[in-house]
Design an enzyme around this catalytic site. Structure first.
Site, short mmCIF file in Angstrom:
data_model
loop_
_atom_site.label_atom_id
_atom_site.label_comp_id
_atom_site.label_asym_id
_atom_site.label_seq_id
_atom_site.Cartn_x
_atom_site.Cartn_y
_atom_site.Cartn_z
N LYS A 1 0.67 -1.22 -0.07
CA LYS A 1 -0.01 0.14 0.13
C LYS A 1 0.84 1.02 -0.05
CE LYS A 1 -3.59 -2.59 2.55
NZ LYS A 1 -4.31 -2.14 3.95
N HIS A 2 0.19 2.23 -0.11
CA HIS A 2 0.96 3.67 -0.12
C HIS A 2 1.43 4.03 1.20
CE1 HIS A 2 0.60 4.43 -4.60
NE2 HIS A 2 -0.62 4.11 -4.56
N GLU A 3 2.72 4.66 1.25
CA GLU A 3 2.91 4.97 2.64
C GLU A 3 2.26 6.00 3.14
OE1 GLU A 3 4.35 4.81 5.76
OE2 GLU A 3 6.14 4.03 4.48
N ALA B 1 4.55 0.03 -3.51
CA ALA B 1 3.33 0.61 -4.18
C ALA B 1 3.90 2.07 -4.61
CB ALA B 1 2.12 0.69 -3.24
N ASP B 2 4.72 2.82 -3.90
CA ASP B 2 5.21 4.14 -4.43
C ASP B 2 6.52 4.04 -5.46
OD1 ASP B 2 3.73 5.26 -2.44
OD2 ASP B 2 5.00 4.75 -0.74
#
Length: 655
Positions: free
Chosen positions: A288-290, A298-299
């Site tokens: 997932k994004h930070e 994901a980033d």
């Protein structure tokens, strides 16, 4: 000069030989074998992956989680043995920088010695947690415990009075947690096994003995087919069959494509990871994004995609100018493509389209494709205006030869420096009401709760002022960990300036490929030098710290350190892929090459068909990492297979 020319001639001869080998591999007989082998591998993979994870499902089913627990949660029972002392338990995620403690709950005092009061809570297991126990009456901290809870585990926090002045807190495990990373390990071995099996199969099929055996079998079937045609009077024995050796020899061999497979491979790799994380990534936090500062898997993918777009832009514009296309016609093509990408992003890939009729009052204007369209338009116009119509490969006797990618496009560099200066000035000098100058924090409970409505600082303020709160993203990643309440769009206006810079850095990679054409060592050395320079710059900006640097790495802000860090990774990754695919030829880029050739179709398709079978189905256990991971991996694999089929049918969606 003679030595130099001989070296170039040798390299051209080597490249021609490598291209001849690739052309030889494209004959119909070889393609038929590879196609059949690829279908077999995909079919076996589609069967084995669910079977491999079924053991994990049964493991999770046999060990049912306590009632009410969700993924990444554990059960915590607090026992208070203190007499006449009501307690308040608070918790703090150690991943949350400069955050306030959040209240977990209250516990009454113990009634009698040996009979503690108890209360049951659920607690997050995503990151390590610090528990703080305070007196409800005096608010004095009595004890503090640091612990890393496991998913679906059951724990007890005991609070005892060891002596009149010392309160002891300790945690014991009542129920062992489940290993939530076991599905990833199984999926890794399954994918690695099939990759090895596929590579081994391709190697075996290239052996002369295997080729001879297959040719004999094909000739037998070819003879049988010829006899059948003669008997049915539908053919003539004088016409060579397409499967015979003579027929194969008479077919024209396709010319080798000048398109660099490494670029499509890198683009496809970024896109596949993007599809996987957008589908959920098995609901693991690192997919997932930070929440704010820092980066996760994901980033990585969106900036890489933008980087490769810049590289492809340099190659395509250079090719069109060399063909004699006027700059006016080229500008029209660039403008039309940017407009198409922007409109697709707004009206097709909009998160509100599944909620009913399109509502102009809540239509989100920024987005992924919108940012790609803007970045492409700016960088392509710069390259179109300042690029030379005829760009020859570099001559090592020219002065400043190693700086040609700067010397020949210095006006573009000045424009990009101006763009970055605008970002720096707006970020650190624009006054934002109620926020400190140059604020880069998440707001909410971050920075000890002093600036709860300052999420994103100037970036968030510009979006809310210019676009309106209803037309930007309503649930940013900072909502969960930092408890922020104001809308914030990670694809907002201010961050798009740095997206332009990221695209321009990718453009430099394309210029290196143009100026140093066929000089593989120089190309890889340049990529490595760029990666080293950007890595050092990132270390200076961040002070090698996640939160304490001058400009932290932040995907939500698309900070300067974020684009330098991701550009560093991109240059190094492109160098490795370029060496393996285009220089050594030991990897064809499969399977990422197929998705890279149809990137827009795959991205738009996976967004639009996200909620439809076979990309999503009703799960038997919605709180199982194993089931989510299987669903997301199979959905991603299906898109790879679709890309392969479209590639075989020569179907490409280009904008």
């Amino acid at each position: 000069m003679k030595t130099r020319r001989k070296l170039i001639e040798k390299r051209e001869l080597k490249n021609r030989r490598l291209g001849w080998k690739k052309e030889k591999m494209k004959n119909p007989l070889y393609d038929g074998k590879v196609n059949l082998f690829f279908y077999v591998v995909v079919a076996m993979f589609s069967i084995v992956l669910p079977l491999a994870t079924s053991s994990v499902w049964s493991y999770n089913t046999n060990r049912k989680s306590p009632k009410g627990l969700k993924m990444d949660e554990a059960l915590l029972t607090v026992h208070n043995e203190l007499l006449d002392e009501n307690l308040t338990v608070s918790w703090l995620c150690d991943h949350c920088y400069h955050c306030l403690f959040l209240k977990l709950g209250h516990i009454d005092s113990g009634q009698f010695p040996g009979q503690p009061a108890s209360a049951v809570f659920t607690i997050s297991t995503t990151y390590s947690v610090t528990l703080q126990v305070n007196s409800t009456k005096s608010h004095i901290e009595l004890c503090r415990v640091y612990f890393n809870f496991g998913e679906f585990g059951a724990y007890s926090l005991w609070i005892k009075n060891m002596n009149p002045e010392n309160v002891s807190c300790y945690i014991i495990t009542d129920r062992e947690p489940q290993n939530s990373f076991l599905p990833i390990l199984i999926a890794f071995f399954v994918y690695t096994g099939f990759a090895a099996f596929f590579a081994l199969g391709r190697y075996v099929m290239r052996l002369d003995a295997v080729k001879s055996l297959i040719s004999r079998v094909c000739r037998i079937f070819s003879t049988m087919e010829t006899d059948r045609l003669i008997n049915s009077e539908l053919g003539s024995p004088n016409q060579p069959s397409e499967l015979t050796g003579r027929g194969l020899a008479s077919l024209p061999v396709p010319r080798s494509c000048v398109r660099l497979r490494s670029l499509d491979t890198f683009r496809g790799l970024s896109l596949i990871i993007m599809v996987f994380v957008n589908y959920g990534g098995g609901k693991y936090w690192f997919f997932k994004h930070e929440s704010w500062n820092g980066i996760t898997v994901a980033d990585l993918v969106f900036p890489w995609f933008v980087f490769i777009m810049g590289t492809s832009t340099a190659l395509s514009i250079n090719s069109l100018l060399r063909r004699g296309l006027s700059r006016l016609m080229l500008f029209k093509k660039v403008l039309w493509r940017s407009l198409q990408l922007f409109l697709i992003g707004v009206f097709v890939i909009n998160p509100n389209y599944c909620l009913g009729p399109l509502s102009w009052g809540t239509l989100r204007i920024p987005g992924v494709l919108q940012r790609i369209a803007f970045s492409y338009l700016v960088v392509a116009v710069l390259e179109m205006v300042f690029a030379q119509r005829k760009t020859e490969s570099i001559s090592m006797d020219v002065n400043f030869a190693s700086l040609q990618e700067f010397v020949f496009c210095w006006p573009s560099w000045i424009c990009i420096i101006i763009v970055e200066t605008i970002w720096l000035c707006l970020t650190f000098l624009l006054p934002v009401p109620g926020c400190p100058l140059g604020y880069l924090g998440p707001g909410g409970i971050g920075d000890f709760g002093h600036y709860p409505n300052c999420t994103g600082g100037a970036a968030g303020y510009i979006d809310r002022w210019f676009l309106g709160e209803n037309h930007i993203y309503q649930n940013p990643s900072s909502h969960i960990l930092y408890q922020s309440t104001v809308p914030y769009d990670p694809e907002g206006i201010l961050g798009s300036l740095n997206s332009v810079v990221m695209t321009f850095l990718g453009l430099q990679a394309g210029k290196i490929l143009i100026y140093y054409k066929d000089l593989h060592m120089q190309i890889m050395a340049k990529f490595l030098m760029w990666g080293l320079f950007l890595g050092i710059l990132s270390a200076i900006l961040t002070q090698c710290s996640k939160d304490k640097g001058f400009i932290p790495v932040n995907k939500n802000l698309w900070s300067l350190s974020y684009i330098t860090t991701l550009s560093c990774f991109a240059f190094v990754a492109l160098m490795i892929i370029y060496y393996l695919v285009d220089v050594r030829g030991c990897w064809s880029g499969i399977p990422f090459f197929y998705t890279g050739m149809n990137s827009i179709l795959v991205y738009v398709g996976h967004e639009v068909l996200h909620n439809y079978f076979p990309f999503q189905w009703r799960m038997s256990d919605g709180q199982s990492h194993a089931e989510h991971l299987t669903q997301n991996l199979l959905a991603t694999t299906i898109w790879v297979f679709i890309s392969y089929l479209l590639y075989r049918k020569n179907i490409f969606w280009k904008i």
